[in-house]
Structures are given as structure tokens and as C-alpha cells.
Design an enzyme around this catalytic site. Structure first.
Site, PDB file in Angstrom:
ATOM      1  CB  SER A 161      30.052  -6.029  -3.759  1.00  0.00           C
ATOM      2  OG  SER A 161      31.410  -6.424  -3.552  1.00  0.00           O
ATOM      3  N   GLY A 215      34.793  -6.722  -5.491  1.00  0.00           N
ATOM      4  CA  GLY A 215      35.138  -8.102  -5.180  1.00  0.00           C
ATOM      5  C   GLY A 215      35.247  -8.379  -3.693  1.00  0.00           C
ATOM      6  CG  ASN A 224      34.920  -6.174 -15.858  1.00  0.00           C
ATOM      7  OD1 ASN A 224      35.507  -6.924 -16.633  1.00  0.00           O
ATOM      8  ND2 ASN A 224      35.555  -5.350 -15.037  1.00  0.00           N
ATOM      9  CG  HIS A 248      38.368  -2.193 -13.715  1.00  0.00           C
ATOM     10  ND1 HIS A 248      38.994  -2.701 -12.596  1.00  0.00           N
ATOM     11  CD2 HIS A 248      37.057  -2.539 -13.619  1.00  0.00           C
ATOM     12  CE1 HIS A 248      38.088  -3.334 -11.863  1.00  0.00           C
ATOM     13  NE2 HIS A 248      36.904  -3.247 -12.456  1.00  0.00           N
ATOM     14  N   GLY A 291      30.859  -7.307 -11.813  1.00  0.00           N
ATOM     15  CA  GLY A 291      31.986  -8.236 -11.909  1.00  0.00           C
ATOM     16  C   GLY A 291      31.546  -9.647 -11.572  1.00  0.00           C
ATOM     17  N   GLY A 292      31.857 -10.094 -10.368  1.00  0.00           N
ATOM     18  CA  GLY A 292      31.621 -11.483  -9.964  1.00  0.00           C
ATOM     19  C   GLY A 292      30.242 -12.022 -10.308  1.00  0.00           C
ATOM     20  CD  GLU A 328      33.727  -0.816 -11.401  1.00  0.00           C
ATOM     21  OE1 GLU A 328      32.841  -1.666 -11.511  1.00  0.00           O
ATOM     22  OE2 GLU A 328      34.898  -1.019 -11.718  1.00  0.00           O
ATOM     23  CE  LYS A 330      36.120  -7.170 -11.920  1.00  0.00           C
ATOM     24  NZ  LYS A 330      36.386  -6.737 -10.561  1.00  0.00           N
TER      25      LYS A 330
HETATM   26  P1  13P Z   1      32.510  -7.042  -8.389  1.00  0.00           P
HETATM   27  O1  13P Z   1      31.089  -6.928  -8.893  1.00  0.00           O
HETATM   28  O2  13P Z   1      33.050  -8.446  -8.455  1.00  0.00           O
HETATM   29  O3  13P Z   1      32.682  -6.390  -7.050  1.00  0.00           O
HETATM   30  O4  13P Z   1      33.405  -6.213  -9.419  1.00  0.00           O
HETATM   31  C1  13P Z   1      33.047  -4.915  -9.732  1.00  0.00           C
HETATM   32  C2  13P Z   1      33.891  -4.477 -10.870  1.00  0.00           C
HETATM   33  O5  13P Z   1      35.062  -4.230 -10.728  1.00  0.00           O
HETATM   34  C3  13P Z   1      33.255  -4.392 -12.182  1.00  0.00           C
HETATM   35  O6  13P Z   1      34.078  -3.721 -13.083  1.00  0.00           O
END
Ligand code: 13P
Length: 247
Positions: free
Chosen positions: A209, A170, A9, A92, A230-231, A164, A11
Site C-alpha cells: 500500500s 492491497g 509490480n 511474492h 502494486g496498485g 512486504e 501483478k
Molecule cells: P500494493 O501496493 O497494491 O499494496 O501491492 C504491494 C505488492 O504486493 C507489490 O509487490
């Protein structure tokens, strides 16, 4: 046996140039599990073209609950399919929190996406206050119940659920494998009360994370069927390492 699924993702990140560099690095290796890359709407055609014929699918990060028509700024499921997108993240926590998306709207978007032929990744998860208050399982059950009531199990089986926890997104603070497993098992049990066979086939992803260093122990849990990243998905090498952990 459920095949592991790992979804990126991105984002609201990316540029044509940065995406091209990511794709070059990603395609140099064969992803060892089923993968999806979810990017901002405007980059979906770029990704679909670059990943055509590969085992990696393209996903959007939102979809309208409506059919095409006079809805300025919205994007319909048919349009996503038209540009080669096969998956879509729905509900989300950033959309629930920042755009006021309710359980009912999330369910309506899931129904629309599934009816049109997209595979939804439905996100659920509690806030830190809800966890500290001891309400985690109740909150997640309410979010899942809204989708089950509107869509039945078929939409979830065709797509996936992503647990999540909001406090882990994040923040660098990951749920422990045991914390995540507890919630995943509860979600599967809830689906099983509607259809046990479908529950056994439905993939439940963990997000929050996930990093190359912690992916393997999370994915080793019996009810964790992959991740929504995400990140760490912004760096192709890290994303591939996480995919390898899901083998
Ligand atoms: P992170 O992996 O950056 O914590 O984000 C998780 C997320 O929201 C994926 O949709």
C-alpha cells in the site's frame, strides 16, 4: 551510499493497449531514481522494446528454478534475458500463498535467476496472524535465511530484498515507517552477520500500500532503500510521483 530503487509490480494486470498508454505517459518524464517495471510474461517484449535505451529496466514476476527443458508452462531465466528482461520478482506473498511456494523453492529460484544473470527481488513478509502473534522478526529471518543459505549474499546484493507485510498488500493498510524500519534494520543486521560490507550495499525495498501520499516518509527511513509498488504503479502518474519521493 545505496541508490534508491523503485519497482512497479503490475501483478496480473495490463493489456497491449493499456501498457502502451502507460508507457507513453511514463516516458514523457524522466524517472528521478532507478526504476524497474515488472509485468506479466507475455508483455515483457512490449515493455523491453518501449524502454530500450532508457534508465528503466524490465522485470518478470516469477521464474522457473530449472534450466530449459521439458517443463510445460514454466519460463526459464534464459528466456527472460532473451526478451530483454533484467530483473525478476521471486517469492511474492501471492505466490507463496496461492502457489504453495516454500522458502526452499524461493531460494532455488533465486539461485537459478542469479546464476543466469538476472537480478532477483526476493520478497519476504509476515501475515497478520504472525504479526499479532509477535512472530514478525522470526518469520522474516527464516525467509531470508533460506535464501542466504542457498545463494549467499551475492544474489541479494545484485538484486534486492522486498519486505512486504502480507497484511499491508492491497489492503490500504500501510506499515508505519517505524514498523517497516524495524524489520528492514533486522534484515540488514542478519545479512551483515554474513558480510557487513555487502549488507551495507544491499537494497531493501518496502512494499504494501505505498501511495504518492505515504512514499516520502517511508523512503526517508535509514534502511528503506525504495519500494515495490502494486496498485499505485498501474497509474503512470502515481508511479512517477512515488519515484520522485525516492530521489
Ligand atoms: P500494493 O501496493 O497494491 O499494496 O501491492 C504491494 C505488492 O504486493 C507489490 O509487490
Amino acid at each position: 551510499m545505496r541508490r534508491k530503487l523503485v519497482a512497479a509490480n503490475w501483478k496480473m494486470n495490463g493489456s497491449r493497449a493499456a501498457n502502451a498508454a502507460w508507457l507513453t505517459e511514463f516516458r514523457a518524464q524522466r524517472s528521478p531514481c532507478e526504476t524497474v517495471v515488472c509485468a506479466p510474461f507475455v508483455y515483457l517484449p512490449q515493455l523491453a522494446e518501449a524502454l530500450a535505451g532508457s534508465e528503466t529496466a524490465v522485470g518478470a514476476q516469477d521464474v522457473s528454478e530449472r534450466e530449459p527443458g521439458a517443463f510445460t508452462g514454466d519460463v526459464a531465466a534464459e528466456m527472460l534475458l532473451d526478451v530483454g528482461c533484467r530483473w525478476v520478482i521471486i517469492g511474492h506473498s501471492e505466490r507463496r500463498a496461492l502457489h504453495g511456494e516454500s522458502d526452499e523453492l524461493v531460494a532455488a529460484k533465486t539461485a537459478r535467476a542469479h546464476a543466469a544473470g538476472l537480478r532477483p527481488i526476493v520478497c519476504v513478509g509476515e501475515t497478520l496472524a504472525e504479526r499479532d502473534g509477535g512472530h514478525t522478526l522470526q518469520v522474516v529471518a527464516r525467509q531470508v535465511a533460506a535464501v542466504l543459505a542457498r545463494c549467499g549474499v551475492a544474489a541479494l546484493e545484485a538484486g534486492a530484498i522486498a519486505y512486504e507485510p502480507v497484511w499491508a498488500i492491497g489492503t490500504g493498510r500501510t506499515a508505519t515507517p517505524a514498523q517497516a524500519q524495524q524489520v528492514h534494520a533486522a534484515i540488514r543486521a542478519q545479512i551483515a552477520r554474513v558480510d557487513a560490507a555487502a549488507a551495507a550495499r544491499t537494497r531493501i525495498l518496502y512494499g504494501g500500500s505505498v501511495k504518492p501520499a505515504n512514499a516520502a516518509e517511508l523512503f526517508a527511513q535509514p534502511d528503506i532503500d525504495g519500494g515495490l509498488i502494486g496498485g499505485a504503479s498501474l497509474i503512470a502518474r502515481d508511479f512517477l510521483t512515488i519515484c520522485a519521493a525516492a530521489r
